[in-house]
Design a protein around this motif. Structure first.
Motif, PDB file in Angstrom:
ATOM      1  N   GLU A  98     -30.024  82.319 -18.571  1.00  0.00           N
ATOM      2  CA  GLU A  98     -30.254  83.633 -19.044  1.00  0.00           C
ATOM      3  C   GLU A  98     -31.315  83.804 -19.809  1.00  0.00           C
ATOM      4  O   GLU A  98     -32.034  85.039 -19.724  1.00  0.00           O
ATOM      5  CB  GLU A  98     -28.835  83.823 -20.087  1.00  0.00           C
ATOM      6  N   ALA A  99     -32.054  82.986 -20.655  1.00  0.00           N
ATOM      7  CA  ALA A  99     -33.236  83.262 -21.524  1.00  0.00           C
ATOM      8  C   ALA A  99     -34.450  83.526 -20.740  1.00  0.00           C
ATOM      9  O   ALA A  99     -35.184  84.415 -21.046  1.00  0.00           O
ATOM     10  CB  ALA A  99     -33.215  81.823 -22.273  1.00  0.00           C
ATOM     11  N   VAL A 100     -34.432  83.027 -19.437  1.00  0.00           N
ATOM     12  CA  VAL A 100     -35.639  83.241 -18.680  1.00  0.00           C
ATOM     13  C   VAL A 100     -35.644  84.560 -17.931  1.00  0.00           C
ATOM     14  O   VAL A 100     -36.282  85.536 -17.938  1.00  0.00           O
ATOM     15  CB  VAL A 100     -35.944  82.149 -17.773  1.00  0.00           C
ATOM     16  N   ILE A 101     -34.169  84.726 -17.584  1.00  0.00           N
ATOM     17  CA  ILE A 101     -33.963  85.968 -16.724  1.00  0.00           C
ATOM     18  C   ILE A 101     -34.191  87.367 -17.476  1.00  0.00           C
ATOM     19  O   ILE A 101     -34.634  88.345 -16.937  1.00  0.00           O
ATOM     20  CB  ILE A 101     -32.474  85.893 -16.128  1.00  0.00           C
ATOM     21  N   VAL A 102     -33.657  87.608 -18.821  1.00  0.00           N
ATOM     22  CA  VAL A 102     -33.544  88.727 -19.489  1.00  0.00           C
ATOM     23  C   VAL A 102     -35.050  89.013 -19.896  1.00  0.00           C
ATOM     24  O   VAL A 102     -35.232  90.207 -20.186  1.00  0.00           O
ATOM     25  CB  VAL A 102     -33.034  88.431 -20.863  1.00  0.00           C
ATOM     26  N   LYS A 103     -35.907  88.083 -19.673  1.00  0.00           N
ATOM     27  CA  LYS A 103     -37.501  88.697 -19.926  1.00  0.00           C
ATOM     28  C   LYS A 103     -38.164  89.038 -19.024  1.00  0.00           C
ATOM     29  O   LYS A 103     -39.139  89.531 -18.834  1.00  0.00           O
ATOM     30  CB  LYS A 103     -38.369  87.312 -20.589  1.00  0.00           C
ATOM     31  N   MET A 104     -37.555  89.036 -17.703  1.00  0.00           N
ATOM     32  CA  MET A 104     -38.254  89.480 -16.450  1.00  0.00           C
ATOM     33  C   MET A 104     -37.989  91.006 -16.353  1.00  0.00           C
ATOM     34  O   MET A 104     -36.731  91.392 -16.695  1.00  0.00           O
ATOM     35  CB  MET A 104     -37.534  88.505 -15.287  1.00  0.00           C
ATOM     36  N   PRO A 105     -38.691  91.634 -15.605  1.00  0.00           N
ATOM     37  CA  PRO A 105     -38.356  93.248 -15.191  1.00  0.00           C
ATOM     38  C   PRO A 105     -37.059  93.197 -14.447  1.00  0.00           C
ATOM     39  O   PRO A 105     -36.999  92.631 -13.375  1.00  0.00           O
ATOM     40  CB  PRO A 105     -39.593  93.638 -14.460  1.00  0.00           C
ATOM     41  N   GLY A 106     -36.084  93.997 -14.932  1.00  0.00           N
ATOM     42  CA  GLY A 106     -34.924  94.212 -14.441  1.00  0.00           C
ATOM     43  C   GLY A 106     -33.942  92.922 -14.575  1.00  0.00           C
ATOM     44  O   GLY A 106     -32.579  93.095 -13.998  1.00  0.00           O
ATOM     45  N   GLY A 107     -34.226  91.930 -14.995  1.00  0.00           N
ATOM     46  CA  GLY A 107     -33.667  90.861 -15.229  1.00  0.00           C
ATOM     47  C   GLY A 107     -32.400  90.964 -16.104  1.00  0.00           C
ATOM     48  O   GLY A 107     -31.202  90.480 -15.705  1.00  0.00           O
ATOM     49  N   ALA A 108     -32.380  91.686 -17.136  1.00  0.00           N
ATOM     50  CA  ALA A 108     -31.294  91.967 -18.137  1.00  0.00           C
ATOM     51  C   ALA A 108     -30.194  92.761 -17.366  1.00  0.00           C
ATOM     52  O   ALA A 108     -29.002  92.363 -17.492  1.00  0.00           O
ATOM     53  CB  ALA A 108     -31.665  92.942 -19.403  1.00  0.00           C
ATOM     54  N   GLU A 116     -26.349  71.191  -7.426  1.00  0.00           N
ATOM     55  CA  GLU A 116     -27.163  71.547  -8.781  1.00  0.00           C
ATOM     56  C   GLU A 116     -28.699  71.336  -8.646  1.00  0.00           C
ATOM     57  O   GLU A 116     -29.430  72.364  -9.235  1.00  0.00           O
ATOM     58  CB  GLU A 116     -26.660  70.509  -9.950  1.00  0.00           C
ATOM     59  N   ARG A 117     -29.096  70.419  -7.976  1.00  0.00           N
ATOM     60  CA  ARG A 117     -30.546  70.256  -7.781  1.00  0.00           C
ATOM     61  C   ARG A 117     -31.190  71.387  -7.014  1.00  0.00           C
ATOM     62  O   ARG A 117     -32.137  71.906  -7.488  1.00  0.00           O
ATOM     63  CB  ARG A 117     -30.850  68.942  -7.091  1.00  0.00           C
ATOM     64  N   ASP A 118     -30.440  71.722  -6.080  1.00  0.00           N
ATOM     65  CA  ASP A 118     -31.127  72.980  -5.241  1.00  0.00           C
ATOM     66  C   ASP A 118     -31.114  74.280  -5.995  1.00  0.00           C
ATOM     67  O   ASP A 118     -32.147  74.863  -5.758  1.00  0.00           O
ATOM     68  CB  ASP A 118     -30.296  73.133  -3.885  1.00  0.00           C
ATOM     69  N   VAL A 119     -30.150  74.438  -6.628  1.00  0.00           N
ATOM     70  CA  VAL A 119     -29.984  75.777  -7.279  1.00  0.00           C
ATOM     71  C   VAL A 119     -30.987  75.767  -8.367  1.00  0.00           C
ATOM     72  O   VAL A 119     -31.748  76.761  -8.743  1.00  0.00           O
ATOM     73  CB  VAL A 119     -28.756  75.988  -7.812  1.00  0.00           C
ATOM     74  N   ASN A 120     -31.218  74.609  -9.122  1.00  0.00           N
ATOM     75  CA  ASN A 120     -32.264  74.582 -10.050  1.00  0.00           C
ATOM     76  C   ASN A 120     -33.879  74.716  -9.521  1.00  0.00           C
ATOM     77  O   ASN A 120     -34.575  75.409 -10.169  1.00  0.00           O
ATOM     78  CB  ASN A 120     -32.191  73.226 -10.740  1.00  0.00           C
ATOM     79  N   GLU A 121     -34.068  74.335  -8.429  1.00  0.00           N
ATOM     80  CA  GLU A 121     -35.327  74.708  -7.796  1.00  0.00           C
ATOM     81  C   GLU A 121     -35.411  76.049  -7.371  1.00  0.00           C
ATOM     82  O   GLU A 121     -36.574  76.615  -7.543  1.00  0.00           O
ATOM     83  CB  GLU A 121     -35.345  73.853  -6.481  1.00  0.00           C
ATOM     84  N   MET A 122     -34.298  76.637  -6.903  1.00  0.00           N
ATOM     85  CA  MET A 122     -34.273  78.220  -6.736  1.00  0.00           C
ATOM     86  C   MET A 122     -34.749  78.893  -7.973  1.00  0.00           C
ATOM     87  O   MET A 122     -35.611  79.692  -8.085  1.00  0.00           O
ATOM     88  CB  MET A 122     -32.951  78.733  -6.215  1.00  0.00           C
ATOM     89  N   PHE A 123     -34.092  78.400  -9.166  1.00  0.00           N
ATOM     90  CA  PHE A 123     -34.438  79.157 -10.638  1.00  0.00           C
ATOM     91  C   PHE A 123     -35.875  78.836 -10.887  1.00  0.00           C
ATOM     92  O   PHE A 123     -36.561  79.699 -11.533  1.00  0.00           O
ATOM     93  CB  PHE A 123     -33.439  78.771 -11.270  1.00  0.00           C
ATOM     94  N   ALA A 124     -36.520  77.472 -10.763  1.00  0.00           N
ATOM     95  CA  ALA A 124     -37.553  77.432 -10.861  1.00  0.00           C
ATOM     96  C   ALA A 124     -38.712  78.166 -10.063  1.00  0.00           C
ATOM     97  O   ALA A 124     -39.713  78.646 -10.655  1.00  0.00           O
ATOM     98  CB  ALA A 124     -38.005  75.821 -10.748  1.00  0.00           C
ATOM     99  N   THR A 125     -38.507  78.584  -8.932  1.00  0.00           N
ATOM    100  CA  THR A 125     -39.222  79.479  -7.982  1.00  0.00           C
ATOM    101  C   THR A 125     -39.266  80.917  -8.302  1.00  0.00           C
ATOM    102  O   THR A 125     -40.164  81.511  -8.527  1.00  0.00           O
ATOM    103  CB  THR A 125     -38.871  79.254  -6.736  1.00  0.00           C
ATOM    104  N   ASP A 126     -37.945  81.263  -8.517  1.00  0.00           N
ATOM    105  CA  ASP A 126     -37.696  82.856  -8.692  1.00  0.00           C
ATOM    106  C   ASP A 126     -36.323  82.814  -9.577  1.00  0.00           C
ATOM    107  O   ASP A 126     -35.293  82.946  -8.749  1.00  0.00           O
ATOM    108  CB  ASP A 126     -37.818  83.613  -7.393  1.00  0.00           C
ATOM    109  N   PRO A 127     -36.494  83.281 -10.987  1.00  0.00           N
ATOM    110  CA  PRO A 127     -35.084  83.335 -11.852  1.00  0.00           C
ATOM    111  C   PRO A 127     -34.106  84.108 -11.012  1.00  0.00           C
ATOM    112  O   PRO A 127     -32.804  84.163 -10.986  1.00  0.00           O
ATOM    113  CB  PRO A 127     -35.200  83.386 -13.062  1.00  0.00           C
ATOM    114  N   LEU A 128     -34.601  85.475 -10.557  1.00  0.00           N
ATOM    115  CA  LEU A 128     -34.085  86.512 -10.275  1.00  0.00           C
ATOM    116  C   LEU A 128     -33.075  86.203  -8.822  1.00  0.00           C
ATOM    117  O   LEU A 128     -32.083  86.490  -8.623  1.00  0.00           O
ATOM    118  CB  LEU A 128     -34.716  87.788 -10.164  1.00  0.00           C
ATOM    119  N   ALA A 129     -33.959  85.589  -7.996  1.00  0.00           N
ATOM    120  CA  ALA A 129     -33.364  85.324  -6.844  1.00  0.00           C
ATOM    121  C   ALA A 129     -32.323  84.132  -6.839  1.00  0.00           C
ATOM    122  O   ALA A 129     -31.185  84.307  -6.200  1.00  0.00           O
ATOM    123  CB  ALA A 129     -34.583  84.600  -5.917  1.00  0.00           C
TER     124      ALA A 129
END
Length: 717
Positions: free
Chosen positions: A406-416, A361-374
């Motif tokens: 989800e809330a962060v992803i949908v705001k990014m270009p192509g995220g939705a 969980e911690r590793d994945v959260n670090e990924m989202f903090a760096t790049d939500p789409l990745a």
């Protein structure tokens, strides 16, 4: 004791130098189980080598310590009373027999002269104490050598949080020779001690020489490389690893490969997984180990062996920590996982090894903090792996991890759009195919993803791009969905399967899609035999039956399709081809390493069904013993997967019941699987309602046997 041992001794008693060499090598004299006989030989050798009594006793002791067989009580007592191992090794006598020992060759150089030499280090793993080697060591090792020994044992232990430490004593060619000087023992002894502490293998094909820097990471040069290499070659070792900046590399003898390494991590890699023939793939790994960026840029070219090793090493975890916090590296890294999954075609070992580098969980959260789409792409890749091994809990976990952001992803270009595709995979595969929930009406999320991807495809096609793997995957999933719903939907199955082939890229995707289509046609019970044969040839890139020399060398999905054909429509296949295919599959079953398949759960599917169908084929040919073994293996494979895959074991269990081969413990397992199929968290209950209404386990197994295609559509699932 073997009688030849006496002959060896008497033949060499007048040639003490040869006797010493025998005692000081891995081929040392095999001492007898009888203490009395061992004592007789010991006394005779003491007379021949009066100045080397300690060396003889060390040879005897190390020989017993290295034996895999359990020592008898009287032999242990003799060792304690006559060899005095506690005093010889400077550890408690009880620890001597509680420790697992191994012998490793080490290349050193004499303190003077140009003679190279090998000696063997007997190592052990024991509870922590202040003593890690015998007290008499300083009689034969110079002060700087003892410093290197201390550094080696400390380096091997410092990163391991356990209550054990390495221990070693050398099996020297002679006790009493001039003191060994220099620090070239530091590198090999560190590698040996690490192998002992981590219960990892040390490659038997190589030796090492070198010193370690104070930072306990980099390597320091040593001298005498040429003579060490010559000594190693003469002992039939194929590789010598040493610090890259060591002197005297020029003049190394032919017949042994010299591998310079910069760091202790590189040396450990070679020592851990080298074998003759894999040098090139390990050099690619060595290049990838330089920095996290080098790893990401070279990961596509790494073999499964190399990826598994790196994923299991501290270096791999260190690289992962850097990659998760770097925007550019993270994007490339998640792309590598998706690419590996796309190219897997039944072998998900590389993808699984990559995924293991970032799984909590911690590793994945670090990924989202760096790049939500990745981060979302990483979750989607792991969701695919979880789906493939039928692990419902992991499917939900990865889906939840993706949707949490989800809330962060949908705001990014192509995220939705990416989020819709992610949800469609879960709605269309995890919640339907992997829940045995087969309905012709597609879920809303899936229809939305389909419509949007079709628009993207049409736009791209206008620009000349006619391939779209995402759309091909969606079409393929829809085709499978209709196939699962039954033969009455065969036209829609074929329609979407053809669409998938039109937009897929060439290669494994197409062959896999042809195989899926063939399964659906086979479930129509002979109505489409011509198209079945044509689809099979398409699935192997239009190779003719006569040109297909080794059927078992096919892609695993094509193999499974061919097995179904051999069972259901053998008359439509050329007789010579059929006979060759049957023999080839039976031979492949005997050679297959199913233990290795089980170690990577996503690889189990479709091997569990390959074995199930092989059992059916063997049964049709009255090979009862082979069919029983194949069904047993199918059960073992199913049970090693997730809940969804475990229920598939009802198929081979039903075959065993039908053929009066079912054992009582297997009947009990069948009952447990029927109870599992009643779990609302994993399965669509109406699908298995017919089994749940049965009053006995055997009645349910009979229902599975008589209605396999109903409960497990096209025996593929």
């Amino acid at each position: 004791m073997e009688p030849d041992v006496w002959k060896i001794f008497w033949f060499n008693k007048n040639r003490p130098e040869i006797l010493v060499d025998l005692l000081g090598s891995l081929g040392r004299l095999p001492w007898p189980k009888s203490p009395a006989e061992t004592q007789k030989i010991r006394e005779q050798i003491h007379q021949v080598l009066p100045d080397s009594k300690n060396f003889v006793d060390i040879s005897i002791l190390s020989s017993f310590l290295l034996q895999k067989r359990r020592l008898s009580a009287d032999l242990k007592q003799w060792i304690k009373s006559d060899l005095l191992p506690g005093c010889m090794l400077n550890i408690e006598a009880d620890h001597v027999f509680a420790t697992r020992w191994q012998a490793i060759p080490v290349a050193v150089a004499k303190s003077h002269g140009n003679n190279g030499r090998l000696f063997y280090v007997i190592t052990g793993k024991r509870p922590k104490s202040n003593s890690q080697y015998p007290l008499w060591l300083d009689e034969v090792f110079a002060y700087d050598t003892m410093q290197a020994v201390d550094l080696a044992l400390k380096t091997a232990s410092q990163h391991l949080n356990q209550n054990e430490s390495p221990y070693f004593f050398p099996l020297l060619p002679r006790i009493g020779e001039p003191i060994i000087q220099g620090r070239s023992l530091a590198l090999p002894l560190t590698l040996i001690a690490r192998a002992v502490l981590e219960d990892k293998k040390f490659s038997p094909y190589l030796i090492a020489t070198g010193d370690i820097a104070r930072n306990q990471k980099d390597l320091v040069p040593v001298s005498g490389i040429a003579v060490k290499a010559e000594a190693a070659r003469d002992k039939n070792y194929t590789m010598l690893i040493l610090p890259q900046i060591s002197a005297n590399l020029i003049g190394a003898p032919r017949g042994i490969e010299i591998v310079p390494v910069k760091t202790l991590d590189e040396a450990w890699m070679w020592a851990n997984i080298y074998s003759p023939g894999n040098e090139d793939e390990l050099r690619r790994l060595q290049l990838a180990m330089t920095t996290p960026a080098d790893f990401v840029n070279n990961s596509d070219g790494l073999s499964l062996l190399c990826l598994q090793w790196l994923a299991d090493s501290p270096l791999g975890r260190d690289f992962s920590a850097v990659i998760r916090k770097d925007l550019v590296l993270l994007s490339k890294f998640t792309g590598s996982l998706q690419k590996s999954i796309n190219l897997s075609s039944g072998d998900y070992g590389r993808a699984t090894a990559l995924a293991s580098l970032c799984s909590n969980e911690r590793d994945v959260n670090e990924m989202f903090a760096t790049d939500p789409l990745a981060g979302l792409e990483w979750c989607e890749g792991n969701l695919a792996l979880s789906c493939h091994c039928g692990n419902g809990r992991e499917e939900r976990r990865w889906y939840k991890r993706g949707c949490n952001h989800e809330a962060v992803i949908v705001k990014m270009p192509g995220g939705a759009e990416k989020l819709r595709h992610f949800k469609a995979r879960y709605e269309g595969v995890a919640l339907r195919h992997n829940r045995y929930h087969f309905e012709p009406i597609l879920p809303k999320e899936y229809n939305e993803a389909l419509n949007r991807q079709e628009k993207i495809y049409e736009t791209n096609r206008e620009d000349g791009c006619t391939k779209d793997r995402v759309l091909g995957t969606i079409y393929g999933t829809i085709a499978q969905n209709y196939a699962f719903c039954g033969p009455q939907y065969i036209e829609k199955t074929l329609k979407f399967s053809r669409r998938a082939c039109e937009v897929f890229s060439d290669g494994q995707d197409l062959r896999q899609q042809y195989s899926y289509r063939l399964f659906a046609l086979l479930d129509c019970k002979g109505k489409y035999e011509n198209e079945i044969c044509r689809n099979f040839l398409d699935s192997i890139t239009k190779t003719s039956f006569s040109a297909l020399k080794e059927p078992a060398a096919l892609n695993i999905f094509s193999q499974l399709a061919l097995l179904r054909m051999l069972i259901q429509i053998p008359a439509r296949l050329p007789r010579e081809f059929e006979a060759r295919a049957v023999e080839d599959f039976f031979s492949s079953f005997s050679r297959q390493n199913f233990r290795q398949i089980i170690q990577t759960p996503p690889n189990i599917h479709p091997w569990q069904l390959w074995c199930y169908n092989l059992g059916r084929l063997a049964g049709n040919l009255n090979k009862t013993e082979l069919s029983y073994k194949a069904w047993q293996q199918s059960i073992e494979l199913c049970m090693a997967g997730g809940e969804i895959m475990q229920v598939m074991a009802l198929m081979p269990l039903a075959e065993l019941w039908h053929n009066d081969l079912l054992k009582n413990e297997q009947l009990k397992s069948a009952g447990q699987l029927l109870e599992l199929s009643k779990d609302d968290n994993f399965f669509h209950q109406p699908h298995f309602a017919g089994l749940h209404s049965c009053t006995t386990i055997t009645e349910a197994l009979t229902a599975v046997k008589n209605n396999t295609a109903k409960y497990f559509p096209f025996n593929y699932r």
